[in-house]
Design a protein around this motif. Structure first.
Motif, short mmCIF file in Angstrom:
data_model
loop_
_atom_site.label_atom_id
_atom_site.label_comp_id
_atom_site.label_asym_id
_atom_site.label_seq_id
_atom_site.Cartn_x
_atom_site.Cartn_y
_atom_site.Cartn_z
N ALA A 282 0.82 -1.21 0.00
CA ALA A 282 0.00 0.00 0.00
C ALA A 282 0.86 1.26 0.00
O ALA A 282 0.47 2.27 -0.59
CB ALA A 282 -0.94 0.00 1.19
N ALA A 283 2.02 1.21 0.62
CA ALA A 283 2.91 2.38 0.68
C ALA A 283 3.45 2.77 -0.70
O ALA A 283 3.95 3.88 -0.87
CB ALA A 283 4.06 2.12 1.65
N LEU A 284 3.35 1.88 -1.68
CA LEU A 284 3.79 2.19 -3.04
C LEU A 284 2.81 3.09 -3.77
O LEU A 284 3.13 3.66 -4.80
CB LEU A 284 3.99 0.89 -3.83
CG LEU A 284 5.05 -0.05 -3.26
CD1 LEU A 284 4.95 -1.42 -3.92
CD2 LEU A 284 6.44 0.55 -3.45
N PHE A 285 1.60 3.22 -3.21
CA PHE A 285 0.56 4.07 -3.80
C PHE A 285 0.71 5.51 -3.31
O PHE A 285 1.17 5.74 -2.18
CB PHE A 285 -0.83 3.57 -3.39
CG PHE A 285 -1.27 2.34 -4.11
CD1 PHE A 285 -2.18 2.42 -5.16
CD2 PHE A 285 -0.78 1.09 -3.75
CE1 PHE A 285 -2.59 1.27 -5.84
CE2 PHE A 285 -1.19 -0.06 -4.42
CZ PHE A 285 -2.10 0.03 -5.46
N ALA A 286 0.30 6.44 -4.12
CA ALA A 286 0.18 7.83 -3.68
C ALA A 286 -0.85 7.87 -2.55
O ALA A 286 -1.69 6.97 -2.43
CB ALA A 286 -0.27 8.71 -4.85
N ARG A 287 -0.80 8.89 -1.73
CA ARG A 287 -1.69 9.00 -0.56
C ARG A 287 -3.15 8.80 -0.95
O ARG A 287 -3.91 8.16 -0.24
CB ARG A 287 -1.49 10.35 0.13
CG ARG A 287 -2.23 10.49 1.43
CD ARG A 287 -1.84 11.75 2.20
NE ARG A 287 -1.58 12.92 1.38
CZ ARG A 287 -2.50 13.80 1.01
NH1 ARG A 287 -3.73 13.67 1.40
NH2 ARG A 287 -2.17 14.83 0.26
N ASP A 288 -3.55 9.35 -2.09
CA ASP A 288 -4.93 9.20 -2.55
C ASP A 288 -5.03 8.23 -3.74
O ASP A 288 -5.95 8.30 -4.55
CB ASP A 288 -5.53 10.55 -2.91
CG ASP A 288 -4.73 11.28 -3.98
OD1 ASP A 288 -3.62 10.82 -4.34
OD2 ASP A 288 -5.19 12.31 -4.47
N GLY A 289 -4.07 7.29 -3.82
CA GLY A 289 -4.07 6.31 -4.89
C GLY A 289 -5.28 5.40 -4.80
O GLY A 289 -5.91 5.26 -3.74
N VAL A 290 -5.60 4.77 -5.93
CA VAL A 290 -6.79 3.92 -6.03
C VAL A 290 -6.40 2.53 -6.52
O VAL A 290 -5.65 2.40 -7.48
CB VAL A 290 -7.82 4.52 -7.01
CG1 VAL A 290 -9.04 3.62 -7.16
CG2 VAL A 290 -8.23 5.92 -6.58
N MET A 291 -6.92 1.53 -5.83
CA MET A 291 -6.80 0.14 -6.28
C MET A 291 -8.20 -0.33 -6.66
O MET A 291 -9.14 -0.17 -5.87
CB MET A 291 -6.24 -0.76 -5.19
CG MET A 291 -6.28 -2.24 -5.55
SD MET A 291 -5.70 -3.30 -4.22
CE MET A 291 -3.97 -3.29 -4.63
#
Length: 144
Positions: free
Chosen positions: A42-51
């Motif tokens: 999850a830390a690889l995502f931007a703060r407001d990233g979407v999966m």
């Protein structure tokens, strides 16, 4: 800017190689996912990233992504095989990765679509199961 220029100057993970990929965040996504290190994934995502996983609506934010993975991705083994990288506007990259996923209840071909921002963070990923509609209905996991 090419995909090579875009990638952070850290070496790719020695644990995993995907044909066509040098972006550390994509390699690390699969390494941490397979290791069950969901907070790191999850830390690889931007703060407001979407999966956007199969059978689910979009999950927004690193905390929500980590919680989802913790609940739904236990014992999952992703086997990414090849990738295509496309440069987008604003120095973003679109990365398409094909491979297989093995769970305790099925094995299926998968397409992962990643959108990376200019710093290499994942801002969006969509996970698509590549199977017939009949097989997809049979693959839907039992609700916990």
């Amino acid at each position: 800017m090419t995909a090579t220029e875009f990638a952070p100057q850290t070496p790719p993970s020695p644990e995993l190689q995907i044909e066509g990929i040098i972006e550390p965040s994509i390699l690390d996504y699969f390494v941490t996912l397979n290791a069950g290190e969901f907070a790191a994934t999850a830390a690889l995502f931007a703060r407001d990233g979407v999966m956007h996983p199969p059978f689910e609506s979009g999950i927004v934010g690193t905390e929500a992504i980590a919680a989802y993975l913790q609940q739904e991705a236990q014992n999952i083994k992703a086997d990414p095989r090849q990738a295509i990288v496309e440069n987008l506007a604003n120095d973003h990259l679109l990365v398409q990765v094909t491979g297989k996923v093995q769970t305790s209840w099925c094995s299926v071909n998968v397409l992962w679509l990643f959108n990376l921002n200019q710093t290499g963070q994942i801002i969006y990923t969509k996970i698509k199961l590549l199977a017939s509609p009949q097989k997809l209905l049979a693959l839907h996991p039992p609700r916990k």
